[in-house]
Scaffold this motif. Structure first.
Motif, PDB file in Angstrom:
ATOM      1  N   ILE A 177       0.799  -1.213   0.033  1.00 22.82           N
ATOM      2  CA  ILE A 177      -0.058   0.067   0.080  1.00 22.82           C
ATOM      3  C   ILE A 177       0.823   1.407   0.098  1.00 22.82           C
ATOM      4  O   ILE A 177       0.564   2.238  -0.612  1.00 22.82           O
ATOM      5  CB  ILE A 177      -0.873  -0.073   1.142  1.00 22.82           C
ATOM      6  CG1 ILE A 177      -2.041  -1.082   1.124  1.00 22.82           C
ATOM      7  CG2 ILE A 177      -1.579   1.441   1.484  1.00 22.82           C
ATOM      8  CD1 ILE A 177      -2.695  -1.621   2.305  1.00 22.82           C
ATOM      9  N   ARG A 180      -9.675  -2.946   3.890  1.00 25.15           N
ATOM     10  CA  ARG A 180      -8.920  -1.563   3.541  1.00 25.15           C
ATOM     11  C   ARG A 180     -10.071  -0.624   2.507  1.00 25.15           C
ATOM     12  O   ARG A 180     -10.670  -1.097   1.608  1.00 25.15           O
ATOM     13  CB  ARG A 180      -7.934  -1.772   2.597  1.00 25.15           C
ATOM     14  CG  ARG A 180      -6.964  -2.657   3.625  1.00 25.15           C
ATOM     15  CD  ARG A 180      -5.383  -3.039   2.972  1.00 25.15           C
ATOM     16  NE  ARG A 180      -4.730  -3.856   3.730  1.00 25.15           N
ATOM     17  CZ  ARG A 180      -4.051  -3.533   4.577  1.00 25.15           C
ATOM     18  NH1 ARG A 180      -4.078  -2.332   5.117  1.00 25.15           N
ATOM     19  NH2 ARG A 180      -3.329  -4.460   5.320  1.00 25.15           N
ATOM     20  N   HIS A 185      -5.100   4.969  -0.372  1.00 23.95           N
ATOM     21  CA  HIS A 185      -5.716   4.231   0.856  1.00 23.95           C
ATOM     22  C   HIS A 185      -5.906   4.923   1.786  1.00 23.95           C
ATOM     23  O   HIS A 185      -5.172   5.739   2.354  1.00 23.95           O
ATOM     24  CB  HIS A 185      -4.455   3.109   1.213  1.00 23.95           C
ATOM     25  CG  HIS A 185      -4.770   2.246   2.152  1.00 23.95           C
ATOM     26  ND1 HIS A 185      -3.722   1.719   3.082  1.00 23.95           N
ATOM     27  CD2 HIS A 185      -6.042   1.677   2.456  1.00 23.95           C
ATOM     28  CE1 HIS A 185      -4.418   0.768   3.967  1.00 23.95           C
ATOM     29  NE2 HIS A 185      -5.837   0.981   3.674  1.00 23.95           N
TER      30      HIS A 185
END
Length: 137
Positions: A34, A71, A80
């Motif tokens: 991420i 997520r 994110h």
């Protein structure tokens, strides 16, 4: 404390109110994906004080993991934004998504150092844990 933030393109915005329950840097392999390779800097905020003020995130949970986290990310630019962990009554907010990232301050500890890369830096003297720190109380 009132924190505001959002994604890179501005399509999704959030407000997180309350005192951070924990601030850390995570070195797990999933966070490396991420973050683009580095540790992930995050703060755990009370779920009651968290809301999206603009747009809605897309959600992703791995189906091959027991108790997988969810997520949340911008469906347009992919930033994110948060992580939701089963059984944790809190929202894990990514420090880089804050309008003023300096409000993050410093992490309290490094977690999941079992996956740490040689180029990941942990400040000298900061507590670090192979997985999660021991539960208090």
């Amino acid at each position: 404390m009132k924190l505001e933030g959002g994604c890179y393109c501005g399509q999704v915005r959030f407000v997180a109110e309350g005192d951070p329950m924990f601030k850390g840097q995570c070195h797990c392999r999933e966070c490396q994906y991420i973050s683009g390779g580095g540790p992930n800097f995050f703060m755990v905020m009370p779920v009651k004080g968290f809301s999206y003020s603009k747009g809605s995130p897309k959600k992703f949970s791995r189906s091959d993991l027991e108790k997988a986290v969810t997520r949340e990310f911008c469906p347009n630019c992919g930033t994110h934004l948060t992580t939701l962990r089963p059984g944790l009554p809190a929202v894990i907010v990514k420090a880089g998504t804050l309008d003023d990232p300096s409000l993050y301050g410093n992490p309290q500890s490094a977690i999941y150092t079992c996956d740490k890369q040689a180029f990941h830096l942990i400040p000298e003297g900061m507590p670090s844990f192979e997985k999660l720190p021991p539960q208090r109380g």
